[in-house]
Design a protein around this motif. Structure first.
Motif, PDB file in Angstrom:
ATOM      1  N   LEU A 195      44.127  22.140 -86.744  1.00 22.07           N
ATOM      2  CA  LEU A 195      44.559  22.707 -85.463  1.00 22.07           C
ATOM      3  C   LEU A 195      45.845  22.054 -84.978  1.00 22.07           C
ATOM      4  N   LEU A 196      45.959  20.739 -85.141  1.00 16.56           N
ATOM      5  CA  LEU A 196      47.198  20.063 -84.750  1.00 16.56           C
ATOM      6  C   LEU A 196      48.361  20.496 -85.644  1.00 16.56           C
ATOM      7  N   THR A 197      48.099  20.640 -86.935  1.00 13.68           N
ATOM      8  CA  THR A 197      49.133  21.101 -87.846  1.00 13.68           C
ATOM      9  C   THR A 197      49.544  22.529 -87.518  1.00 13.68           C
ATOM     10  N   LEU A 198      48.576  23.356 -87.121  1.00  4.49           N
ATOM     11  CA  LEU A 198      48.888  24.722 -86.707  1.00  4.49           C
ATOM     12  C   LEU A 198      49.798  24.729 -85.472  1.00  4.49           C
ATOM     13  N   LEU A 199      49.550  23.822 -84.543  1.00  9.14           N
ATOM     14  CA  LEU A 199      50.424  23.717 -83.371  1.00  9.14           C
ATOM     15  C   LEU A 199      51.852  23.339 -83.775  1.00  9.14           C
ATOM     16  N   PHE A 200      51.987  22.421 -84.723  1.00 14.61           N
ATOM     17  CA  PHE A 200      53.317  22.062 -85.208  1.00 14.61           C
ATOM     18  C   PHE A 200      53.990  23.245 -85.899  1.00 14.61           C
ATOM     19  N   ARG A 201      53.231  24.010 -86.661  1.00 17.96           N
ATOM     20  CA  ARG A 201      53.801  25.181 -87.332  1.00 17.96           C
ATOM     21  C   ARG A 201      54.276  26.224 -86.311  1.00 17.96           C
ATOM     22  N   VAL A 202      53.442  26.488 -85.332  1.00 16.42           N
ATOM     23  CA  VAL A 202      53.798  27.483 -84.314  1.00 16.42           C
ATOM     24  C   VAL A 202      55.019  27.028 -83.525  1.00 16.42           C
ATOM     25  N   TYR A 203      55.065  25.747 -83.174  1.00 14.36           N
ATOM     26  CA  TYR A 203      56.221  25.233 -82.424  1.00 14.36           C
ATOM     27  C   TYR A 203      57.478  25.275 -83.287  1.00 14.36           C
ATOM     28  N   SER A 204      57.336  25.019 -84.571  1.00 18.60           N
ATOM     29  CA  SER A 204      58.476  25.108 -85.477  1.00 18.60           C
ATOM     30  C   SER A 204      58.998  26.538 -85.555  1.00 18.60           C
ATOM     31  N   LEU A 205      58.094  27.504 -85.609  1.00 16.94           N
ATOM     32  CA  LEU A 205      58.507  28.905 -85.601  1.00 16.94           C
ATOM     33  C   LEU A 205      59.180  29.278 -84.282  1.00 16.94           C
ATOM     34  N   TYR A 206      58.677  28.724 -83.187  1.00 18.25           N
ATOM     35  CA  TYR A 206      59.292  28.967 -81.883  1.00 18.25           C
ATOM     36  C   TYR A 206      60.710  28.396 -81.835  1.00 18.25           C
ATOM     37  N   ILE A 207      60.882  27.187 -82.363  1.00 20.04           N
ATOM     38  CA  ILE A 207      62.204  26.574 -82.399  1.00 20.04           C
ATOM     39  C   ILE A 207      63.154  27.425 -83.239  1.00 20.04           C
ATOM     40  N   ALA A 208      62.681  27.872 -84.385  1.00 14.69           N
ATOM     41  CA  ALA A 208      63.537  28.696 -85.259  1.00 14.69           C
ATOM     42  C   ALA A 208      63.893  30.014 -84.584  1.00 14.69           C
ATOM     43  N   TYR A 209      62.945  30.605 -83.880  1.00 18.03           N
ATOM     44  CA  TYR A 209      63.205  31.889 -83.235  1.00 18.03           C
ATOM     45  C   TYR A 209      64.193  31.746 -82.088  1.00 18.03           C
ATOM     46  N   THR A 210      64.019  30.732 -81.275  1.00 25.24           N
ATOM     47  CA  THR A 210      64.878  30.611 -80.090  1.00 25.24           C
ATOM     48  C   THR A 210      66.234  29.986 -80.386  1.00 25.24           C
ATOM     49  N   SER A 211      66.363  29.256 -81.476  1.00 29.22           N
ATOM     50  CA  SER A 211      67.618  28.531 -81.742  1.00 29.22           C
ATOM     51  C   SER A 211      68.467  29.154 -82.822  1.00 29.22           C
ATOM     52  N   SER A 212      68.061  30.250 -83.421  1.00 27.80           N
ATOM     53  CA  SER A 212      68.813  30.825 -84.548  1.00 27.80           C
ATOM     54  C   SER A 212      69.989  31.667 -84.125  1.00 27.80           C
TER      55      SER A 212
END
Length: 142
Positions: free
Chosen positions: A122-139
């Motif tokens: 679950l913690l790793t899933l949170l890191f994955r989701v946040y990483s996808l959020y960073i990629a989406y908002t910063s690209s």
């Protein structure tokens, strides 16, 4: 004389093509580095997901210089594929390159491990989701 039209500037489609041409090799290299680091350490290091998302977004923003939503979706797709391939390479090592028939099995095992329920996943899933959020908002440039 006044130069009215800048002939050196890239068009919208050319910038997107440039972002794709820089983004795909980068995501492959980052997924391989991700797998090497995790196999050397022998543990899953979830902060690496954030590095994946930010580095892919940075390269897309720097070389693509796009403002359209397609740049954000490209960053999202490249980050997701880099995470997935990195986890598959971590699981199988690089023997998947010599025996591609195990790719489907490795993909199923990886996706099952992503959705299994325990506190570490679950913690790793949170890191994955946040990483996808960073990629989406910063690209893209906003």
């Amino acid at each position: 004389m006044l130069k009215v039209f800048n002939t050196n500037s890239l068009g919208q489609n050319e910038r997107f093509l440039k972002a794709v041409l820089f983004g795909i090799p980068l995501s492959l290299v980052l997924s391989i580095l991700f797998a090497i680091i995790q196999r050397l350490l022998g543990i899953r290091f979830s902060l690496l997901y954030l590095g994946l998302g930010y580095s892919i977004a940075y390269v897309l923003r720097k070389y693509g210089r796009g403002v359209q939503p397609k740049f954000a979706f490209l960053g999202l797709a490249l980050t997701f594929s880099a995470m997935l391939l990195g986890d598959i390479f971590t699981l199988t090592g690089f023997m998947i390159l010599s025996n591609p028939s195990i790719f489907v099995d490795a993909l199923i095992i990886t996706l099952n491990s992503w959705i299994s329920i325990n506190i570490n996943n679950l913690l790793t899933l949170l890191f994955r989701v946040y990483s996808l959020y960073i990629a989406y908002t910063s690209s893209r440039i906003i």
